[in-house]
Design an enzyme around this catalytic site. Structure first.
Site, PDB file in Angstrom:
ATOM      1  N   GLN A   1      46.612   6.610 104.819  1.00  0.00           N
ATOM      2  CA  GLN A   1      46.829   7.710 103.863  1.00  0.00           C
ATOM      3  C   GLN A   1      46.661   7.221 102.419  1.00  0.00           C
ATOM      4  OE1 GLN A   1      47.216  10.969 103.974  1.00  0.00           O
ATOM      5  NE2 GLN A   1      47.021  11.074 106.192  1.00  0.00           N
ATOM      6  N   SER A   2      45.629   6.445 102.169  1.00  0.00           N
ATOM      7  CA  SER A   2      45.421   5.887 100.831  1.00  0.00           C
ATOM      8  C   SER A   2      45.010   6.957  99.810  1.00  0.00           C
ATOM      9  CB  SER A   2      44.323   4.819 100.907  1.00  0.00           C
ATOM     10  OG  SER A   2      43.907   4.444  99.610  1.00  0.00           O
ATOM     11  N   ASN A   3      45.795   7.048  98.754  1.00  0.00           N
ATOM     12  CA  ASN A   3      45.415   7.929  97.637  1.00  0.00           C
ATOM     13  C   ASN A   3      44.260   7.328  96.850  1.00  0.00           C
ATOM     14  OD1 ASN A   3      47.717   9.824  97.907  1.00  0.00           O
ATOM     15  ND2 ASN A   3      48.896   8.001  97.406  1.00  0.00           N
TER      16      ASN A   3
ATOM     17  N   ALA B   1      41.779   5.521  98.109  1.00  0.00           N
ATOM     18  CA  ALA B   1      40.524   5.790  98.828  1.00  0.00           C
ATOM     19  C   ALA B   1      40.038   7.213  98.523  1.00  0.00           C
ATOM     20  CB  ALA B   1      40.735   5.604 100.332  1.00  0.00           C
TER      21      ALA B   1
END
Ligand SMILES: *Cc1c(COP(=O)(O)O)cnc(C)c1O
Length: 342
Positions: free
Chosen positions: A75-77, A79
């Site tokens: 859930q990388s912001n 990325a």
């Protein structure tokens, strides 16, 4: 600090607003809390990575890259904002996602930021947790280079000296804003992870002699490691900015008491912070970063860590898109939403 010396693609909506949170301040009965809205940077639901990417993506463009590769947790912001920025520039984006939480939830794995990565046209692949993800990324980049692509790689969180320039600049923006408002800032609090935000801020605040202490609330590493990561990056950032020596080791302070079980695993305090910000201020935090920062802020206020006449700034680093990857953490009573049978 002269930021125009560095390549930059200025697409963030800046300055971000600086607003009081009077309902939450009153509820907690401590200092006056303000919020610096870096959740409103304007790119694909906003967040702190956009400021870093302004400098990173400008380097990518200068080298003629047709592909940017980055990495992060599922859930990388970071990325998601990289994918959106690449779309904006007409570059391809490839993402390596690390399974840091081992969650089997459908929403965690495919909704929230993951959905947005794909909507922005990025491609992605997955890795098991615990690998050296920057090394994994370089291996993948080599494969693309063999195919003739011009690849620019961005480390996790966009946290290198180039990315941290975005937060040295944010420090100057915040101080200018508070000066214009006649607001004396007593402390700045924010969530700290891959260290670029805190490193940039500490360099910026020291370089302009702002005398504003900074407190990072950790979301992953233990305190000695987190502070060391921030300090090292602050030294490199100061070097790059042409002001070596401005940051001392004791300027870097992280409190890592609010990590809980681990990165990306919500805590009770973080769920409470999400609910309080949502219900007292109409502001959305995220369960991985900003709500752990918020939980630290709330707990420290309750423990009397701040004085009542102080102005505390909470830097909202964004991340609300991740809420939709954590729907199970917010199970609410759905019985009122059933249509009554005849
Ligand atoms: C990445 C991130 C942070 C942490 O910033 P770092 O520069 O990685 O320390 C905080 N909040 C949110 C929402 C983030 O996405």
């Amino acid at each position: 600090m002269h930021f125009s010396r560095f390549p930059r693609i200025a697409i963030a909506h800046l300055p971000t607003p600086l607003e009081p949170m009077d309902r939450l301040s009153e509820l907690l009965g401590g200092p006056r809390i303000w919020i610096k809205r870096d959740d409103c940077t304007g790119l694909s639901t906003g967040g702190n990575k956009t400021r870093k990417l302004e400098f990173l993506m400008a380097e990518a463009k200068e080298m003629g890259a047709d592909l940017v590769i980055t990495q992060g947790a599922t859930q990388s912001n970071h990325a998601r904002q990289t994918a959106a920025f690449a779309a904006r520039l007409g570059m391809d984006c490839h993402i390596l996602l690390e399974d840091r939480t081992a969650s089997k939830e459908e929403d965690y794995n495919y909704n929230g930021n993951v959905l947005l990565d794909f909507l922005h046209g990025a491609t992605a692949e997955k890795r098991a947790g615990g690998l050296d993800m920057n090394a994994e990324m370089e291996k993948v980049a080599e494969e693309f280079r063999k195919e003739g692509r011009t690849v620019y790689t961005i480390p996790g969180g966009g946290s290198n000296a180039t990315g941290a320039l975005g937060y040295a600049n944010a420090a100057m923006e915040l101080v200018n804003q508070s000066n214009a408002m006649g607001l004396k800032i007593d402390k700045l609090v924010h969530a700290t992870g891959s260290a670029g935000t805190q490193a940039g801020l500490v360099v910026g605040l020291k370089a302009i002699n702002a005398n504003i202490p900074l407190l990072g609330i950790g979301v992953r590493a233990p305190k000695p490691k987190q502070e060391e990561n921030v300090y090292k990056l602050a030294l490199a950032t100061a070097e790059k900015l042409g002001c070596p020596g401005v940051v001392e080791r004791e300027d870097v302070v992280a409190n890592t008491d609010y990590v809980g079980e681990g990165y990306g695993i919500p805590t009770e305090g973080c769920i409470e912070a999400i609910e309080l910000f949502a219900q007292y201020e109409g502001i959305l935090l995220d369960p991985v970063y900003s709500a752990k920062g918020g939980a630290g802020l709330i707990d420290l206020i309750r423990k009397g860590y701040f004085k009542e006449d102080e102005n505390i700034i909470f830097l909202h680093t964004g991340g609300s898109a991740a809420l939709f990857g954590y729907t199970k953490a917010f199970d609410f009573d759905k019985s009122a939403l059933q249509i009554a049978a005849e």
